[in-house]
Design a protein around this motif. Structure first.
Motif, PDB file in Angstrom:
ATOM      1  N   GLY A 175      48.151  20.161  34.489  1.00 46.37           N
ATOM      2  CA  GLY A 175      49.122  21.011  35.118  1.00 46.37           C
ATOM      3  C   GLY A 175      48.737  22.778  35.174  1.00 46.37           C
ATOM      4  O   GLY A 175      49.451  23.453  35.857  1.00 46.37           O
ATOM      5  N   ILE A 176      47.756  23.147  34.560  1.00 45.66           N
ATOM      6  CA  ILE A 176      47.245  24.402  34.683  1.00 45.66           C
ATOM      7  C   ILE A 176      46.400  24.472  35.882  1.00 45.66           C
ATOM      8  O   ILE A 176      45.565  23.636  36.071  1.00 45.66           O
ATOM      9  CB  ILE A 176      46.370  24.723  33.325  1.00 45.66           C
ATOM     10  N   ASN A 177      46.423  25.660  36.624  1.00 46.24           N
ATOM     11  CA  ASN A 177      45.839  26.040  37.455  1.00 46.24           C
ATOM     12  C   ASN A 177      44.744  26.945  37.353  1.00 46.24           C
ATOM     13  O   ASN A 177      44.632  27.414  36.301  1.00 46.24           O
ATOM     14  CB  ASN A 177      46.772  26.590  38.884  1.00 46.24           C
ATOM     15  N   VAL A 178      43.528  26.911  38.126  1.00 49.08           N
ATOM     16  CA  VAL A 178      42.436  27.850  37.877  1.00 49.08           C
ATOM     17  C   VAL A 178      42.549  28.686  39.494  1.00 49.08           C
ATOM     18  O   VAL A 178      42.402  28.043  40.407  1.00 49.08           O
ATOM     19  CB  VAL A 178      41.167  26.895  37.770  1.00 49.08           C
ATOM     20  N   ASP A 179      42.118  29.819  39.205  1.00 49.74           N
ATOM     21  CA  ASP A 179      42.107  30.800  40.413  1.00 49.74           C
ATOM     22  C   ASP A 179      40.693  31.419  40.393  1.00 49.74           C
ATOM     23  O   ASP A 179      40.002  31.447  39.340  1.00 49.74           O
ATOM     24  CB  ASP A 179      43.157  31.797  40.399  1.00 49.74           C
ATOM     25  N   LEU A 180      40.090  31.936  41.299  1.00 52.42           N
ATOM     26  CA  LEU A 180      38.758  32.606  41.408  1.00 52.42           C
ATOM     27  C   LEU A 180      38.823  33.687  40.291  1.00 52.42           C
ATOM     28  O   LEU A 180      37.650  33.605  39.611  1.00 52.42           O
ATOM     29  CB  LEU A 180      38.638  33.365  42.833  1.00 52.42           C
ATOM     30  N   SER A 181      39.489  34.290  40.006  1.00 52.54           N
ATOM     31  CA  SER A 181      39.617  35.318  38.792  1.00 52.54           C
ATOM     32  C   SER A 181      41.193  35.728  38.280  1.00 52.54           C
ATOM     33  O   SER A 181      41.977  35.527  39.163  1.00 52.54           O
ATOM     34  CB  SER A 181      38.777  36.833  39.028  1.00 52.54           C
ATOM     35  N   ALA A 182      41.159  36.259  37.088  1.00 56.87           N
ATOM     36  CA  ALA A 182      42.261  36.813  36.751  1.00 56.87           C
ATOM     37  C   ALA A 182      42.979  37.926  37.651  1.00 56.87           C
ATOM     38  O   ALA A 182      44.295  37.951  38.113  1.00 56.87           O
ATOM     39  CB  ALA A 182      42.312  37.320  35.578  1.00 56.87           C
ATOM     40  N   MET A 183      41.870  38.660  38.159  1.00 56.97           N
ATOM     41  CA  MET A 183      42.213  39.682  39.102  1.00 56.97           C
ATOM     42  C   MET A 183      43.048  39.174  40.462  1.00 56.97           C
ATOM     43  O   MET A 183      43.742  39.797  41.090  1.00 56.97           O
ATOM     44  CB  MET A 183      41.041  40.786  39.511  1.00 56.97           C
ATOM     45  N   THR A 184      42.159  37.910  40.905  1.00 56.10           N
ATOM     46  CA  THR A 184      42.882  37.371  42.099  1.00 56.10           C
ATOM     47  C   THR A 184      44.097  36.988  41.722  1.00 56.10           C
ATOM     48  O   THR A 184      45.069  36.775  42.600  1.00 56.10           O
ATOM     49  CB  THR A 184      41.584  36.283  42.406  1.00 56.10           C
ATOM     50  N   ALA A 185      44.351  36.272  40.729  1.00 56.51           N
ATOM     51  CA  ALA A 185      45.703  35.681  40.242  1.00 56.51           C
ATOM     52  C   ALA A 185      46.903  36.740  40.397  1.00 56.51           C
ATOM     53  O   ALA A 185      47.824  36.500  41.136  1.00 56.51           O
ATOM     54  CB  ALA A 185      45.659  34.946  39.094  1.00 56.51           C
ATOM     55  N   HIS A 186      46.496  37.927  39.826  1.00 53.77           N
ATOM     56  CA  HIS A 186      47.269  39.130  39.888  1.00 53.77           C
ATOM     57  C   HIS A 186      47.543  39.579  41.038  1.00 53.77           C
ATOM     58  O   HIS A 186      49.046  39.772  41.386  1.00 53.77           O
ATOM     59  CB  HIS A 186      46.924  40.081  38.910  1.00 53.77           C
ATOM     60  N   ALA A 187      46.724  39.558  41.902  1.00 57.22           N
ATOM     61  CA  ALA A 187      46.817  40.097  43.253  1.00 57.22           C
ATOM     62  C   ALA A 187      47.591  39.155  43.993  1.00 57.22           C
ATOM     63  O   ALA A 187      48.715  39.942  44.871  1.00 57.22           O
ATOM     64  CB  ALA A 187      45.516  40.365  44.073  1.00 57.22           C
ATOM     65  N   ARG A 188      47.589  37.906  44.135  1.00 54.93           N
ATOM     66  CA  ARG A 188      48.466  37.057  44.590  1.00 54.93           C
ATOM     67  C   ARG A 188      49.891  37.179  44.094  1.00 54.93           C
ATOM     68  O   ARG A 188      50.808  37.173  44.995  1.00 54.93           O
ATOM     69  CB  ARG A 188      48.054  35.629  44.511  1.00 54.93           C
ATOM     70  N   LEU A 189      50.128  37.233  42.863  1.00 47.70           N
ATOM     71  CA  LEU A 189      51.362  37.419  42.126  1.00 47.70           C
ATOM     72  C   LEU A 189      52.114  38.542  42.845  1.00 47.70           C
ATOM     73  O   LEU A 189      53.316  38.478  43.023  1.00 47.70           O
ATOM     74  CB  LEU A 189      51.371  37.160  40.737  1.00 47.70           C
ATOM     75  N   ALA A 190      51.237  39.611  42.815  1.00 49.76           N
ATOM     76  CA  ALA A 190      51.873  40.981  43.339  1.00 49.76           C
ATOM     77  C   ALA A 190      52.298  40.949  44.571  1.00 49.76           C
ATOM     78  O   ALA A 190      53.431  41.414  44.994  1.00 49.76           O
ATOM     79  CB  ALA A 190      51.029  42.103  43.111  1.00 49.76           C
ATOM     80  N   GLN A 191      51.714  40.381  45.547  1.00 50.94           N
ATOM     81  CA  GLN A 191      51.998  39.948  46.984  1.00 50.94           C
ATOM     82  C   GLN A 191      53.130  39.226  47.091  1.00 50.94           C
ATOM     83  O   GLN A 191      53.987  39.261  47.979  1.00 50.94           O
ATOM     84  CB  GLN A 191      50.886  39.440  47.693  1.00 50.94           C
ATOM     85  N   ASP A 192      53.375  38.233  46.199  1.00 48.23           N
ATOM     86  CA  ASP A 192      54.889  37.652  46.027  1.00 48.23           C
ATOM     87  C   ASP A 192      55.943  38.219  45.377  1.00 48.23           C
ATOM     88  O   ASP A 192      56.709  37.561  45.218  1.00 48.23           O
ATOM     89  CB  ASP A 192      54.405  36.041  45.452  1.00 48.23           C
ATOM     90  N   GLY A 193      55.819  39.579  44.962  1.00 47.22           N
ATOM     91  CA  GLY A 193      56.946  40.215  44.576  1.00 47.22           C
ATOM     92  C   GLY A 193      56.980  39.963  42.823  1.00 47.22           C
ATOM     93  O   GLY A 193      57.996  40.459  42.166  1.00 47.22           O
ATOM     94  N   PHE A 194      56.107  39.541  42.252  1.00 46.45           N
ATOM     95  CA  PHE A 194      55.913  39.631  40.643  1.00 46.45           C
ATOM     96  C   PHE A 194      55.667  40.970  40.189  1.00 46.45           C
ATOM     97  O   PHE A 194      54.522  41.611  40.579  1.00 46.45           O
ATOM     98  CB  PHE A 194      55.019  38.551  40.236  1.00 46.45           C
ATOM     99  N   SER A 195      56.245  41.260  39.203  1.00 48.09           N
ATOM    100  CA  SER A 195      55.957  42.651  38.225  1.00 48.09           C
ATOM    101  C   SER A 195      55.022  42.056  37.144  1.00 48.09           C
ATOM    102  O   SER A 195      55.012  40.832  36.764  1.00 48.09           O
ATOM    103  CB  SER A 195      57.188  43.133  38.068  1.00 48.09           C
ATOM    104  N   ILE A 196      54.354  42.914  36.422  1.00 49.48           N
ATOM    105  CA  ILE A 196      53.613  42.608  35.477  1.00 49.48           C
ATOM    106  C   ILE A 196      54.209  43.049  34.067  1.00 49.48           C
ATOM    107  O   ILE A 196      54.490  44.258  33.967  1.00 49.48           O
ATOM    108  CB  ILE A 196      52.244  43.213  35.521  1.00 49.48           C
ATOM    109  N   ASN A 197      54.429  42.059  33.190  1.00 55.53           N
ATOM    110  CA  ASN A 197      54.996  42.556  31.967  1.00 55.53           C
ATOM    111  C   ASN A 197      53.866  43.236  31.152  1.00 55.53           C
ATOM    112  O   ASN A 197      52.875  42.707  30.957  1.00 55.53           O
ATOM    113  CB  ASN A 197      55.384  41.157  31.170  1.00 55.53           C
ATOM    114  N   PRO A 198      54.416  44.479  30.558  1.00 57.39           N
ATOM    115  CA  PRO A 198      53.367  45.391  29.924  1.00 57.39           C
ATOM    116  C   PRO A 198      53.014  44.957  28.527  1.00 57.39           C
ATOM    117  O   PRO A 198      52.253  45.688  27.770  1.00 57.39           O
ATOM    118  CB  PRO A 198      54.229  46.805  29.774  1.00 57.39           C
ATOM    119  N   PHE A 199      53.743  43.953  27.939  1.00 55.22           N
ATOM    120  CA  PHE A 199      53.566  43.614  26.518  1.00 55.22           C
ATOM    121  C   PHE A 199      52.724  42.284  26.359  1.00 55.22           C
ATOM    122  O   PHE A 199      53.139  41.233  26.858  1.00 55.22           O
ATOM    123  CB  PHE A 199      54.727  43.545  25.950  1.00 55.22           C
TER     124      PHE A 199
END
Length: 199
Positions: A175-199
């Protein structure tokens, strides 16, 4: 005799004058008074639930309200792995986020969470038998990660970290997915309107 009485009277008058002067200057020593120590509020009890009964302890907070249609889109970033054989407390933060918001009236279906894993935490996403072979202990994170994914959490492993750690995608918990990098994953999520939890 008369002179003695006059001397006593003079001494009394002097003592009275000195007493009056001390009063006016507030120099007299008085018994100190102590204010009662404020009573501290009783410590709140942290409890599981209502979604996860083994993970995500949280405490109630008075006066918190959410809109009926409140939505959350939050990405969590975890790079530090747990001590071998122990639960990764950063993973548990997602269970706590879900438990405490549902407990305060937010609908479970309105909680959209993602977990981006990289660095040494990549090893915490391995299937139990693979983890045991690599780390020499049971993977305490498998049950938690499966429970999170069952509630809709998107778990993404950094492909660069997986390559660096010698981790194949087939070795990951189902069930776990793999993306090119963590940076890529966060960029995709940001484009979908996700904020990053700071903790």
């Amino acid at each position: 005799m008369q002179r003695t009485m006059m001397r006593r009277s003079h001494k009394q008058a002097t003592a009275f004058s000195l007493f009056s002067a001390l009063l006016s200057l507030n120099i007299l020593v008085v018994q100190p008074t102590f204010a009662a120590e404020p009573t501290s509020a009783p410590q709140q009890t942290f409890e599981y639930g209502p979604v996860f009964s083994q993970f995500g302890k949280h405490a109630p907070v008075e006066g918190i309200n959410f809109a009926k249609d409140q939505q959350f889109k939050v990405a969590f970033d975890v790079a530090d792995g747990a001590v071998p054989g122990e639960l990764n407390r950063r993973f548990d933060s997602l269970a706590r986020f879900i438990n405490m918001h549902v407990a305060n009236g937010v609908k479970l279906e309105n909680l959209h969470l993602a977990l981006v894993v990289h660095g040494s935490a990549t090893l915490d996403t391995l299937q139990s038998e693979v983890y045991l072979a690599k780390m020499g202990a049971a993977n305490e994170n498998q049950v938690l990660l499966k429970a999170l994914m069952d509630k809709g959490v998107n778990v993404v492993v950094c492909g660069q970290s997986a390559a660096a750690k010698g981790v194949d995608s087939k070795d990951l918990i189902s069930g776990i997915n793999v993306d090119l990098s963590a940076m890529t994953a966060h960029a995709r999520l940001a484009q979908d309107g996700f904020s990053i939890n700071p903790f």
